[in-house]
Design a protein around this motif. Structure first.
Motif, PDB file in Angstrom:
ATOM      1  N   ASN A   1       1.720   6.999  19.215  1.00  0.00           N
ATOM      2  CA  ASN A   1       1.737   8.172  20.090  1.00  0.00           C
ATOM      3  C   ASN A   1       0.885   9.319  19.579  1.00  0.00           C
ATOM      4  OD1 ASN A   1       3.531   7.156  22.093  1.00  0.00           O
ATOM      5  ND2 ASN A   1       5.230   7.448  20.672  1.00  0.00           N
ATOM      6  N   GLU A   2       0.454   9.219  18.324  1.00  0.00           N
ATOM      7  CA  GLU A   2      -0.333  10.300  17.725  1.00  0.00           C
ATOM      8  C   GLU A   2      -1.238   9.712  16.654  1.00  0.00           C
ATOM      9  OE1 GLU A   2       2.819  12.686  16.141  1.00  0.00           O
ATOM     10  OE2 GLU A   2       3.082  11.406  14.403  1.00  0.00           O
ATOM     11  N   PRO A   3      -2.304  10.440  16.315  1.00  0.00           N
ATOM     12  CA  PRO A   3      -3.152   9.949  15.219  1.00  0.00           C
ATOM     13  C   PRO A   3      -2.377  10.009  13.909  1.00  0.00           C
ATOM     14  CG  PRO A   3      -3.829  12.158  15.887  1.00  0.00           C
ATOM     15  CD  PRO A   3      -2.761  11.717  16.852  1.00  0.00           C
ATOM     16  N   GLY A   4      -2.761   9.172  12.981  1.00  0.00           N
ATOM     17  CA  GLY A   4      -2.048   9.205  11.701  1.00  0.00           C
ATOM     18  C   GLY A   4      -2.483   8.089  10.777  1.00  0.00           C
ATOM     19  N   THR A   5      -1.630   7.865   9.799  1.00  0.00           N
ATOM     20  CA  THR A   5      -1.937   6.899   8.748  1.00  0.00           C
ATOM     21  C   THR A   5      -0.798   5.901   8.604  1.00  0.00           C
ATOM     22  OG1 THR A   5      -3.204   8.576   7.567  1.00  0.00           O
ATOM     23  CG2 THR A   5      -2.506   6.650   6.300  1.00  0.00           C
ATOM     24  N   PHE A   6      -1.160   4.633   8.618  1.00  0.00           N
ATOM     25  CA  PHE A   6      -0.208   3.571   8.295  1.00  0.00           C
ATOM     26  C   PHE A   6      -0.271   3.339   6.793  1.00  0.00           C
ATOM     27  CE2 PHE A   6      -0.860   2.543  12.767  1.00  0.00           C
ATOM     28  CZ  PHE A   6       0.422   2.226  13.172  1.00  0.00           C
ATOM     29  N   LYS A   7       0.889   3.284   6.174  1.00  0.00           N
ATOM     30  CA  LYS A   7       0.974   2.985   4.741  1.00  0.00           C
ATOM     31  C   LYS A   7       1.711   1.658   4.574  1.00  0.00           C
ATOM     32  CE  LYS A   7       2.819   4.717   0.384  1.00  0.00           C
ATOM     33  NZ  LYS A   7       3.626   5.776  -0.231  1.00  0.00           N
ATOM     34  N   PHE A   8       1.112   0.735   3.859  1.00  0.00           N
ATOM     35  CA  PHE A   8       1.665  -0.599   3.663  1.00  0.00           C
ATOM     36  C   PHE A   8       2.041  -0.770   2.195  1.00  0.00           C
ATOM     37  CE2 PHE A   8      -1.400  -0.543   7.059  1.00  0.00           C
ATOM     38  CZ  PHE A   8      -0.723  -1.141   8.103  1.00  0.00           C
ATOM     39  N   THR A   9       3.255  -1.262   1.947  1.00  0.00           N
ATOM     40  CA  THR A   9       3.735  -1.415   0.582  1.00  0.00           C
ATOM     41  C   THR A   9       4.361  -2.793   0.384  1.00  0.00           C
ATOM     42  OG1 THR A   9       4.244   0.955   0.537  1.00  0.00           O
ATOM     43  CG2 THR A   9       5.222  -0.393  -1.195  1.00  0.00           C
ATOM     44  N   TRP A  10       3.929  -3.469  -0.661  1.00  0.00           N
ATOM     45  CA  TRP A  10       4.508  -4.747  -1.068  1.00  0.00           C
ATOM     46  C   TRP A  10       5.122  -4.543  -2.447  1.00  0.00           C
ATOM     47  CZ3 TRP A  10      -0.084  -4.100   1.377  1.00  0.00           C
ATOM     48  CH2 TRP A  10      -0.358  -4.851   2.510  1.00  0.00           C
ATOM     49  N   VAL A  11       6.335  -5.065  -2.672  1.00  0.00           N
ATOM     50  CA  VAL A  11       6.999  -4.925  -3.966  1.00  0.00           C
ATOM     51  C   VAL A  11       7.185  -6.316  -4.580  1.00  0.00           C
ATOM     52  CG1 VAL A  11       9.061  -4.117  -5.185  1.00  0.00           C
ATOM     53  CG2 VAL A  11       8.212  -2.855  -3.190  1.00  0.00           C
ATOM     54  N   ASP A  12       6.732  -6.471  -5.807  1.00  0.00           N
ATOM     55  CA  ASP A  12       6.770  -7.737  -6.535  1.00  0.00           C
ATOM     56  C   ASP A  12       8.050  -7.823  -7.371  1.00  0.00           C
ATOM     57  OD1 ASP A  12       6.103  -9.990  -8.188  1.00  0.00           O
ATOM     58  OD2 ASP A  12       3.986  -9.501  -7.931  1.00  0.00           O
ATOM     59  N   ASP A  13       8.497  -9.044  -7.687  1.00  0.00           N
ATOM     60  CA  ASP A  13       9.670  -9.241  -8.547  1.00  0.00           C
ATOM     61  C   ASP A  13       9.533  -8.526  -9.897  1.00  0.00           C
ATOM     62  OD1 ASP A  13      11.308 -10.718  -6.911  1.00  0.00           O
ATOM     63  OD2 ASP A  13      10.748 -12.654  -7.774  1.00  0.00           O
ATOM     64  N   ASP A  14       8.322  -8.442 -10.418  1.00  0.00           N
ATOM     65  CA  ASP A  14       8.140  -7.801 -11.735  1.00  0.00           C
ATOM     66  C   ASP A  14       8.079  -6.277 -11.646  1.00  0.00           C
ATOM     67  OD1 ASP A  14       5.618  -7.223 -10.738  1.00  0.00           O
ATOM     68  OD2 ASP A  14       4.529  -8.451 -12.191  1.00  0.00           O
ATOM     69  N   GLY A  15       8.324  -5.739 -10.466  1.00  0.00           N
ATOM     70  CA  GLY A  15       8.333  -4.292 -10.282  1.00  0.00           C
ATOM     71  C   GLY A  15       7.000  -3.708  -9.851  1.00  0.00           C
ATOM     72  N   SER A  16       5.974  -4.530  -9.826  1.00  0.00           N
ATOM     73  CA  SER A  16       4.668  -4.042  -9.382  1.00  0.00           C
ATOM     74  C   SER A  16       4.732  -3.664  -7.912  1.00  0.00           C
ATOM     75  CB  SER A  16       3.591  -5.112  -9.578  1.00  0.00           C
ATOM     76  OG  SER A  16       3.466  -5.452 -10.933  1.00  0.00           O
ATOM     77  N   VAL A  17       4.012  -2.633  -7.558  1.00  0.00           N
ATOM     78  CA  VAL A  17       3.944  -2.178  -6.174  1.00  0.00           C
ATOM     79  C   VAL A  17       2.474  -2.153  -5.775  1.00  0.00           C
ATOM     80  CG1 VAL A  17       4.406  -0.268  -4.592  1.00  0.00           C
ATOM     81  CG2 VAL A  17       6.030  -0.788  -6.431  1.00  0.00           C
ATOM     82  N   TYR A  18       2.185  -2.768  -4.640  1.00  0.00           N
ATOM     83  CA  TYR A  18       0.823  -2.816  -4.131  1.00  0.00           C
ATOM     84  C   TYR A  18       0.796  -2.047  -2.822  1.00  0.00           C
ATOM     85  CZ  TYR A  18       1.230  -6.660  -7.353  1.00  0.00           C
ATOM     86  OH  TYR A  18       1.519  -7.412  -8.465  1.00  0.00           O
ATOM     87  N   GLU A  19      -0.128  -1.111  -2.704  1.00  0.00           N
ATOM     88  CA  GLU A  19      -0.172  -0.263  -1.519  1.00  0.00           C
ATOM     89  C   GLU A  19      -1.583  -0.182  -0.965  1.00  0.00           C
ATOM     90  OE1 GLU A  19       3.308   2.991  -2.473  1.00  0.00           O
ATOM     91  OE2 GLU A  19       1.277   3.426  -3.174  1.00  0.00           O
ATOM     92  N   THR A  20      -1.655   0.025   0.319  1.00  0.00           N
ATOM     93  CA  THR A  20      -2.918   0.333   0.974  1.00  0.00           C
ATOM     94  C   THR A  20      -2.594   1.148   2.220  1.00  0.00           C
ATOM     95  OG1 THR A  20      -5.034  -0.570   1.714  1.00  0.00           O
ATOM     96  CG2 THR A  20      -3.058  -1.750   2.402  1.00  0.00           C
ATOM     97  N   GLU A  21      -3.585   1.861   2.727  1.00  0.00           N
ATOM     98  CA  GLU A  21      -3.391   2.712   3.901  1.00  0.00           C
ATOM     99  C   GLU A  21      -4.531   2.495   4.882  1.00  0.00           C
ATOM    100  OE1 GLU A  21      -1.094   6.496   1.812  1.00  0.00           O
ATOM    101  OE2 GLU A  21      -3.116   6.764   2.566  1.00  0.00           O
ATOM    102  N   LYS A  22      -4.228   2.707   6.150  1.00  0.00           N
ATOM    103  CA  LYS A  22      -5.242   2.646   7.212  1.00  0.00           C
ATOM    104  C   LYS A  22      -4.961   3.771   8.195  1.00  0.00           C
ATOM    105  CE  LYS A  22      -7.585  -1.130   6.264  1.00  0.00           C
ATOM    106  NZ  LYS A  22      -9.003  -1.232   6.122  1.00  0.00           N
ATOM    107  N   LYS A  23      -6.010   4.471   8.570  1.00  0.00           N
ATOM    108  CA  LYS A  23      -5.882   5.549   9.547  1.00  0.00           C
ATOM    109  C   LYS A  23      -6.187   5.025  10.938  1.00  0.00           C
ATOM    110  CE  LYS A  23      -6.837   9.269   6.398  1.00  0.00           C
ATOM    111  NZ  LYS A  23      -7.495  10.495   6.110  1.00  0.00           N
ATOM    112  N   ILE A  24      -5.586   5.686  11.929  1.00  0.00           N
ATOM    113  CA  ILE A  24      -5.856   5.342  13.316  1.00  0.00           C
ATOM    114  C   ILE A  24      -6.014   6.644  14.091  1.00  0.00           C
ATOM    115  CG2 ILE A  24      -3.404   5.135  13.925  1.00  0.00           C
ATOM    116  CD1 ILE A  24      -4.273   2.822  15.843  1.00  0.00           C
ATOM    117  N   ALA A  25      -7.005   6.663  14.977  1.00  0.00           N
ATOM    118  CA  ALA A  25      -7.241   7.822  15.843  1.00  0.00           C
ATOM    119  C   ALA A  25      -6.628   7.532  17.214  1.00  0.00           C
ATOM    120  CB  ALA A  25      -8.736   8.078  15.970  1.00  0.00           C
ATOM    121  N   VAL A  26      -6.188   8.565  17.890  1.00  0.00           N
ATOM    122  CA  VAL A  26      -5.633   8.419  19.239  1.00  0.00           C
ATOM    123  C   VAL A  26      -6.518   9.207  20.189  1.00  0.00           C
ATOM    124  CG1 VAL A  26      -3.680   8.959  20.732  1.00  0.00           C
ATOM    125  CG2 VAL A  26      -3.292   8.000  18.463  1.00  0.00           C
ATOM    126  N   GLU A  27      -6.941   8.528  21.246  1.00  0.00           N
ATOM    127  CA  GLU A  27      -7.838   9.164  22.225  1.00  0.00           C
ATOM    128  C   GLU A  27      -7.050   9.866  23.308  1.00  0.00           C
ATOM    129  OE1 GLU A  27      -9.960   5.646  23.407  1.00  0.00           O
ATOM    130  OE2 GLU A  27     -11.479   6.017  21.892  1.00  0.00           O
TER     131      GLU A  27
END
Length: 109
Positions: free
Chosen positions: A83-109
Motif C-alpha cells: 500500500n506504500e513505498p518501503g523496504t522489505f527486510k528478509f531474515t534467516w536464522v541458523d541453528d548456530d545462531g548466525s543471522v543472514y539478512e538482506t533488504e529490497k526496496k519497492i516503489a509505489v506508483e
C-alpha cells in the motif's frame, strides 16, 4: 562450507494496493543431524535454517519455522499486498545462531 548466500526477488515497483509475489532462496546445506560421516562413522551435527521472517517497513508480513526435513537451499514464494513505498527486510536464522539478512526496496506508483 561456503557462507550461506540469500537471494530475493521483489518487483522494483507496484501499484498501490497491488498484491506482489516475492521469491526467496538461501544457499545452505540444511544438514539434518541424522547422517553419519563416512570416514568416522559419527553423526554430522544438525545445522539448518530454523526460522525465516519477512518484514515490510518494520511489520512482519510472513514468518515460518523450518524443520530438518526442509531441503537444502530452501526456496520460498509468497504474496504481499503493498500500500506504500518501503523496504522489505528478509531474515534467516541458523541453528548456530548466525543471522543472514538482506533488504529490497519497492516503489509505489
Amino acid at each position: 562450507m561456503a557462507s550461506p548466500k540469500p537471494r530475493v526477488k521483489v518487483p522494483k515497483k507496484a501499484a498501490q494496493g497491488e498484491v506482489i509475489t516475492i521469491k526467496t532462496l538461501i544457499s545452505h546445506p540444511m544438514e539434518s543431524g541424522q547422517r553419519k560421516d563416512k570416514k568416522t562413522g559419527e553423526l554430522i551435527p544438525r545445522q539448518i535454517i530454523n526460522k525465516f521472517t519477512c518484514e515490510f517497513n518494520g511489520q512482519v508480513v510472513f514468518s515460518c519455522d523450518m524443520d530438518p526435513a526442509v531441503s537444502a537451499n530452501p526456496y520460498m514464494e509468497f504474496s504481499a499486498k503493498v500500500n506504500e513505498p518501503g523496504t522489505f527486510k528478509f531474515t534467516w536464522v541458523d541453528d548456530d545462531g548466525s543471522v543472514y539478512e538482506t533488504e529490497k526496496k519497492i516503489a509505489v506508483e
